[in-house]
Design an enzyme around this catalytic site. Structure first.
Site, PDB file in Angstrom:
ATOM      1  N   GLU A 133      -0.048   4.203  -0.313  1.00  0.00           N
ATOM      2  CA  GLU A 133      -0.774   5.374   0.191  1.00  0.00           C
ATOM      3  C   GLU A 133      -0.661   5.555   1.696  1.00  0.00           C
ATOM      4  O   GLU A 133      -0.947   6.631   2.209  1.00  0.00           O
ATOM      5  CB  GLU A 133      -2.258   5.279  -0.214  1.00  0.00           C
ATOM      6  N   SER A 170     -19.333  22.131  19.602  1.00  0.00           N
ATOM      7  CA  SER A 170     -18.996  21.585  20.921  1.00  0.00           C
ATOM      8  C   SER A 170     -17.807  22.288  21.538  1.00  0.00           C
ATOM      9  O   SER A 170     -17.519  22.112  22.714  1.00  0.00           O
ATOM     10  CB  SER A 170     -18.655  20.106  20.761  1.00  0.00           C
ATOM     11  N   GLY A 171     -17.093  23.062  20.713  1.00  0.00           N
ATOM     12  CA  GLY A 171     -15.845  23.649  21.209  1.00  0.00           C
ATOM     13  C   GLY A 171     -14.654  22.817  20.773  1.00  0.00           C
ATOM     14  O   GLY A 171     -13.510  23.178  21.011  1.00  0.00           O
ATOM     15  N   GLY A 172     -14.922  21.687  20.107  1.00  0.00           N
ATOM     16  CA  GLY A 172     -13.844  20.887  19.515  1.00  0.00           C
ATOM     17  C   GLY A 172     -13.391  21.545  18.208  1.00  0.00           C
ATOM     18  O   GLY A 172     -14.060  22.443  17.691  1.00  0.00           O
ATOM     19  N   VAL A 173     -12.265  21.069  17.685  1.00  0.00           N
ATOM     20  CA  VAL A 173     -11.686  21.704  16.483  1.00  0.00           C
ATOM     21  C   VAL A 173     -12.625  21.563  15.279  1.00  0.00           C
ATOM     22  O   VAL A 173     -12.838  22.525  14.533  1.00  0.00           O
ATOM     23  CB  VAL A 173     -10.329  21.039  16.128  1.00  0.00           C
ATOM     24  N   ASP A 174     -13.203  20.366  15.097  1.00  0.00           N
ATOM     25  CA  ASP A 174     -13.930  20.101  13.857  1.00  0.00           C
ATOM     26  C   ASP A 174     -15.173  20.981  13.717  1.00  0.00           C
ATOM     27  O   ASP A 174     -15.346  21.678  12.714  1.00  0.00           O
ATOM     28  CB  ASP A 174     -14.347  18.622  13.769  1.00  0.00           C
ATOM     29  N   SER A 175     -16.047  20.937  14.734  1.00  0.00           N
ATOM     30  CA  SER A 175     -17.293  21.688  14.587  1.00  0.00           C
ATOM     31  C   SER A 175     -17.040  23.192  14.622  1.00  0.00           C
ATOM     32  O   SER A 175     -17.686  23.953  13.898  1.00  0.00           O
ATOM     33  CB  SER A 175     -18.303  21.274  15.669  1.00  0.00           C
ATOM     34  N   LYS A 199      -7.850  14.749  10.135  1.00  0.00           N
ATOM     35  CA  LYS A 199      -7.634  15.663  11.265  1.00  0.00           C
ATOM     36  C   LYS A 199      -6.558  16.715  10.959  1.00  0.00           C
ATOM     37  O   LYS A 199      -6.749  17.898  11.236  1.00  0.00           O
ATOM     38  CB  LYS A 199      -7.229  14.832  12.489  1.00  0.00           C
ATOM     39  N   HIS A 253       0.826  -1.218   0.000  1.00  0.00           N
ATOM     40  CA  HIS A 253       0.000   0.000   0.000  1.00  0.00           C
ATOM     41  C   HIS A 253       0.857   1.264   0.000  1.00  0.00           C
ATOM     42  O   HIS A 253       1.318   1.699   1.060  1.00  0.00           O
ATOM     43  CB  HIS A 253      -0.930  -0.001   1.223  1.00  0.00           C
TER      44      HIS A 253
END
Ligand code: XMP
Length: 529
Positions: free
Chosen positions: A193, A245-250, A385, A191
């Protein structure tokens, strides 16, 4: 069939790494489209692919190459992915990876593949590379050897007539790569990748740029605009809600979309009553700095505590929490007259839950979420991420990346163990979490710890406070380090820090003992519940 307007088409044959091929290509500067064999079969004459090959005017790209991903099936399985053979006649280069290579061998000569006999080959393998366009700038290094990652059952036992072997392992016994220059077909069984393969993406880059002459067409800078445009297109005149939520993603996603959607986007944070000290205000401030006005929904706090407090069983507590959470979402959506729900789910989450595969830049689940009656838009579903962390920096969200450790959705509810959750106990763990954090920051170790958990053990033990014996609870302080939380190891604290934490936490009249927990995962999990 989805629109193909990229130079590279990845046919997803069921590998958990398919999204990673796409990510690696993006890292190299190339867009790609992932398609399932079923979708390809919808157009058995591959006419759609033919059309895609024609150069289009303007920004549209024409199809220049096909990558066949790996997959867990055997070419001999009745239900193995069925790839239309017509792709071999399109006259464009093909790269087969793992199952992709076995299929290329099998389709050219059905007697060329060993059926898996002695279990799967899984793990690192030392591969010897021969001279090939695919391995340019790679075979010259390390005497033509690289450490690669293999994960396959079947293997190619002999290459088809017009192919030659370009990579081997186990002293030449195992065929790891083959090519047919005349047809521009290349294949590797390992692999290229994944990051465990030490090729720094050279193989995929050689394929895309040297073999297929693809031009660079992915620029990170345009991504924010694209996410906005595509989300707007899906949303139309609707109204979307996004829970932050205060997380990075949202938070990053809300920051990307807020200026583009304006009043069509309703961003909110739910105060569940299980948040860390001052967390809701902090999340609100951080979001505001990034241009997002968050509404704080705090009228359900008591309901969360009452509901989760009904049980001491971890899974029942989670179920109660989720039920109230869903209810709150429903009411918020109704109050805004929302038509869509925007989610910050990443490719990693989808891969883990088995939901990855399709690959429009923005994935919209057309199936309506029955519970909420909303359509979901998942704009970050193709991203990993590290990419979202890069986007976060564009919006000045560094604080989320450096200063805040992860925190589970159900929050402090998971950190009251063996006794029913009450407001009072929540307050004890919230204060304790805050004090421990301050001490760790003061000693300059907080930044090195992946996660700190302060939990209350609901078992009464004897202590001495003032002049008398008392019964009280204990607090456990767990500090861990990890890369991905799949496994963790203890982050050991110095004696002086442990002493300071202990004396701070036992000041509470109901706390008589403090434990420190540095157990690895496995066998322990990071959280206590
Ligand atoms: P475990 O305990 O499974 O935790 O080793 C790994 C990571 O996941 C977080 N975690 C959760 N996050 N809802 C969440 O949003 C949950 O129910 C949950 N349980 C664990 C945990 O804090 C750690 O970062």
């Amino acid at each position: 069939m989805q629109e193909i307007n990229t130079q590279i088409l990845i046919i997803d044959l069921g590998s958990q790494y398919t999204e990673i091929i796409r990510r690696s290509l993006r890292y190299l500067g190339f867009r790609s489209t992932i398609i399932s064999p079923e979708e390809l079969l919808e157009a058995p004459d591959v006419g759609r692919l033919e059309a895609s090959r024609r150069p289009t005017s303007g920004a549209g790209a024409n199809l220049k190459s096909i990558i066949l991903s790996g997959g867990s099936a055997s070419v001999y399985d009745g239900d193995a992915p069925k790839i239309p053979k017509e792709i071999l006649d399109l006259g464009i280069p093909i790269l087969g990876i793992c199952y992709g290579m076995q299929w290329l061998a099998y389709v050219n000569n059905p007697d060329s593949v060993h059926k898996v006999k002695e279990g799967k080959s899984y793990g690192p393998v030392e591969v010897t590379l021969s001279k090939s366009k695919l391995f340019e700038n790679l075979s010259e290094k390390n005497n033509g050897k690289i450490n690669a990652w293999s994960s396959h059952g079947d293997s190619v036992k002999k290459v088809p007539a017009d192919f030659s072997i370009i990579a081997t392992s186990k002293d030449g016994v195992v065929i790891e790569g083959m090519e047919c220059q005349a047809k521009n077909i290349y294949a590797v069984q390992f692999h290229p990748e994944v990051e465990q393969t030490e090729d720094e993406n050279i193989i995929l880059n050689n394929f895309a740029s040297k073999i297929c002459n693809c031009i660079l067409d992915y620029d990170k800078k345009n991504i924010i605009e694209e996410i906005r445009t595509n989300t707007k297109k899906i949303l139309g005149n609707g109204t979307a809600i996004i829970g932050v939520s205060g997380g990075v993603d949202s938070t990053t996603l809300a920051a990307i979309l807020a200026p583009a959607l304006g009043e069509q986007l309703k961003a909110f944070v739910i105060d569940t009553g299980g948040m860390r000290k001052d967390e809701v205000e902090r999340v609100r401030e951080i979001a505001k700095k990034a241009g997002v006005n968050l509404e704080v929904i705090d009228r359900y706090k008591n309901k969360f505590v009452e509901s989760v407090g009904k049980s001491i069983d971890a899974e029942e507590k989670r179920a109660h929490f989720r039920a109230v959470y869903g209810e709150v979402f429903q009411e918020v959506a109704k109050s805004y007259g929302a038509t869509h729900m925007i989610q910050g789910t990443l490719a990693t989450d989808l891969i883990e839950s088995g939901g990855a595969g399709k690959s429009a830049l923005i994935k919209t689940h057309h199936n309506v979420d029955l519970k909420l009656g909303l359509k979901e838009i998942i704009p970050l579903s193709d991203f990993f991420k590290f990419e979202v962390r890069e986007l976060a920096r564009e919006f000045g969200l560094e604080e989320l990346l450096t200063n805040r450790q992860p925190f589970p959705g159900p929050g402090l509810y998971l950190r009251i163990v063996g006794v029913k959750v009450t407001e009072e106990l929540l307050e004890i763990v919230r204060e304790a979490d805050y004090e421990v954090t301050q001490i760790l920051k003061k000693h300059n170790v907080y930044k090195d710890i992946s996660q700190t958990i302060v939990a209350l053990l609901g078992v009464n033990t004897v202590g001495v406070k003032g002049d008398g014996r008392v019964y009280g609870y204990s607090l456990v302080v767990r500090t861990v380090e990890t890369i991905d939380f799949m496994t963790v190891k203890g982050f050991y604290l110095e004696k002086v820090i442990c002493e300071e934490i202990t004396s701070a936490l036992v000041k509470h009249p109901k706390i008589v003992r403090v434990f420190f927990d540095w157990t690895t995962k496995p066998p322990a999990t990071t959280e206590f519940e």
